[in-house]
Design an enzyme around this catalytic site. Sequence first.
Site, PDB file in Angstrom:
ATOM      1  N   ARG A   1      36.595  49.832  19.047  1.00  0.00           N
ATOM      2  CA  ARG A   1      36.138  48.884  18.105  1.00  0.00           C
ATOM      3  C   ARG A   1      36.783  48.937  16.810  1.00  0.00           C
ATOM      4  O   ARG A   1      38.602  48.938  17.716  1.00  0.00           O
ATOM      5  CB  ARG A   1      35.184  49.290  17.379  1.00  0.00           C
ATOM      6  CG  ARG A   1      34.990  50.563  16.495  1.00  0.00           C
ATOM      7  CD  ARG A   1      34.088  51.077  16.316  1.00  0.00           C
ATOM      8  NE  ARG A   1      33.423  50.427  14.932  1.00  0.00           N
ATOM      9  CZ  ARG A   1      31.655  50.670  14.090  1.00  0.00           C
ATOM     10  NH1 ARG A   1      31.761  51.742  14.620  1.00  0.00           N
ATOM     11  NH2 ARG A   1      31.508  49.604  13.498  1.00  0.00           N
TER      12      ARG A   1
ATOM     13  N   MET B   1      40.402  47.822  13.750  1.00  0.00           N
ATOM     14  CA  MET B   1      41.306  47.815  14.838  1.00  0.00           C
ATOM     15  C   MET B   1      42.162  48.184  16.151  1.00  0.00           C
ATOM     16  O   MET B   1      42.704  46.928  17.107  1.00  0.00           O
ATOM     17  CB  MET B   1      42.715  49.146  13.754  1.00  0.00           C
ATOM     18  CG  MET B   1      42.821  47.969  12.563  1.00  0.00           C
ATOM     19  SD  MET B   1      44.670  48.283  11.420  1.00  0.00           S
ATOM     20  CE  MET B   1      44.543  50.291  12.080  1.00  0.00           C
TER      21      MET B   1
ATOM     22  N   THR C   1      37.638  46.538   7.852  1.00  0.00           N
ATOM     23  CA  THR C   1      36.303  47.067   9.427  1.00  0.00           C
ATOM     24  C   THR C   1      35.028  47.563   8.789  1.00  0.00           C
ATOM     25  O   THR C   1      35.370  47.515   7.401  1.00  0.00           O
ATOM     26  CB  THR C   1      37.204  48.061   9.974  1.00  0.00           C
ATOM     27  OG1 THR C   1      37.330  49.289   9.055  1.00  0.00           O
ATOM     28  CG2 THR C   1      38.577  47.525  10.460  1.00  0.00           C
TER      29      THR C   1
ATOM     30  N   ASP D   1      38.220  56.127  24.205  1.00  0.00           N
ATOM     31  CA  ASP D   1      37.527  55.689  23.321  1.00  0.00           C
ATOM     32  C   ASP D   1      36.287  56.552  23.508  1.00  0.00           C
ATOM     33  O   ASP D   1      35.715  56.833  24.775  1.00  0.00           O
ATOM     34  CB  ASP D   1      36.743  54.174  22.621  1.00  0.00           C
ATOM     35  CG  ASP D   1      36.753  54.498  21.064  1.00  0.00           C
ATOM     36  OD1 ASP D   1      36.067  55.342  20.922  1.00  0.00           O
ATOM     37  OD2 ASP D   1      37.086  53.654  20.175  1.00  0.00           O
TER      38      ASP D   1
ATOM     39  N   TYR E   1      42.944  63.706   5.387  1.00  0.00           N
ATOM     40  CA  TYR E   1      43.127  63.105   5.722  1.00  0.00           C
ATOM     41  C   TYR E   1      44.569  62.103   5.877  1.00  0.00           C
ATOM     42  O   TYR E   1      46.100  62.173   6.765  1.00  0.00           O
ATOM     43  CB  TYR E   1      43.063  61.656   5.008  1.00  0.00           C
ATOM     44  CG  TYR E   1      42.749  60.474   6.180  1.00  0.00           C
ATOM     45  CD1 TYR E   1      42.494  59.565   7.127  1.00  0.00           C
ATOM     46  CD2 TYR E   1      43.618  59.426   4.870  1.00  0.00           C
ATOM     47  CE1 TYR E   1      42.744  58.351   7.171  1.00  0.00           C
ATOM     48  CE2 TYR E   1      44.429  58.056   5.807  1.00  0.00           C
ATOM     49  CZ  TYR E   1      43.822  57.502   6.881  1.00  0.00           C
ATOM     50  OH  TYR E   1      43.977  56.232   7.080  1.00  0.00           O
TER      51      TYR E   1
ATOM     52  N   LYS F   1      47.558  61.533   7.862  1.00  0.00           N
ATOM     53  CA  LYS F   1      49.079  60.922   7.947  1.00  0.00           C
ATOM     54  C   LYS F   1      50.605  61.059   7.839  1.00  0.00           C
ATOM     55  O   LYS F   1      51.435  60.250   7.949  1.00  0.00           O
ATOM     56  CB  LYS F   1      47.997  59.575   7.378  1.00  0.00           C
ATOM     57  CG  LYS F   1      47.306  59.536   8.057  1.00  0.00           C
ATOM     58  CD  LYS F   1      47.478  58.953   9.486  1.00  0.00           C
ATOM     59  CE  LYS F   1      45.258  58.474   9.958  1.00  0.00           C
ATOM     60  NZ  LYS F   1      45.827  57.568  10.598  1.00  0.00           N
TER      61      LYS F   1
ATOM     62  N   VAL G   1      40.158  62.388  22.216  1.00  0.00           N
ATOM     63  CA  VAL G   1      41.720  62.171  22.480  1.00  0.00           C
ATOM     64  C   VAL G   1      42.716  63.590  22.309  1.00  0.00           C
ATOM     65  O   VAL G   1      44.043  63.647  21.767  1.00  0.00           O
ATOM     66  CB  VAL G   1      42.715  61.279  21.033  1.00  0.00           C
ATOM     67  CG1 VAL G   1      42.482  59.809  22.083  1.00  0.00           C
ATOM     68  CG2 VAL G   1      41.683  61.609  19.804  1.00  0.00           C
TER      69      VAL G   1
END
Length: 244
Positions: free
Chosen positions: A16, A18, A185, A37, A150, A154, A61
Amino acid sequence: MERLKNKVAIITGGARGMGASHVRLFVKEGAKVVFTDLNEEEGRILEQEVGSNAKFIKHDVTDAEGWSKVVNQTEEIFGPVNILVNNAGIAANKSILEMTEGEYRKIVDINQVSVFLGIKSVISSMKKVDKASIINISSMNGIIGGAIGYTDTKFAVRGMTKAAALQLSPFGIRVNSVHPGVIETPMVTEGAVGEATKQFAKQIPMRRIAKPEEVSNLVLYLASDESSYSTGSEFIIDGGITAM
């Protein structure tokens, strides 16, 4: 068209948002795509939508063994891997005072460790092809500050990209990072978060948030041979936020 003709790609977090946009565009441009996913329901729906040149695999993942299985299955179905898009990730908005160690480690595992595992897992397959490209989806918060956990991860993806690019260049493997701003999104457009996003959009120099397809177009460029001299670089797509 067919800018990815005869190329095989793996895209994580592809069910779903991006990720799904990347899957659709890659297939349209001639790639054969394995996308993964944990969301099996939406993954199967997208698999049916895009047709026989895409295969969905349920995949955590953060699991190294799972990565090996995904790469092996990709080779069995479509052949050696030319492209990896490390797209899977989660957001976080707690303060450092509120966040527990367990919550922090979960963000690190999904946003950072998974990228390391993905890169490491595809190297042997990518050595079998003439040209290969790894695209790591970071964030504008890999350039500027933001939420604890986060932002940290990143930034880490940005640094990992540069280190991997230097080490893998002799094998013809390019590695770049993409740094999106606010993207349209469901996660950022619904409910109270959606209202806050609408207000924030007024502060963006381009006065709007991005469509997922706009990010996909940049990812497509980095996956294709058109970006053959780009490696170890960050590509920002944020409507001008980091320029302020």
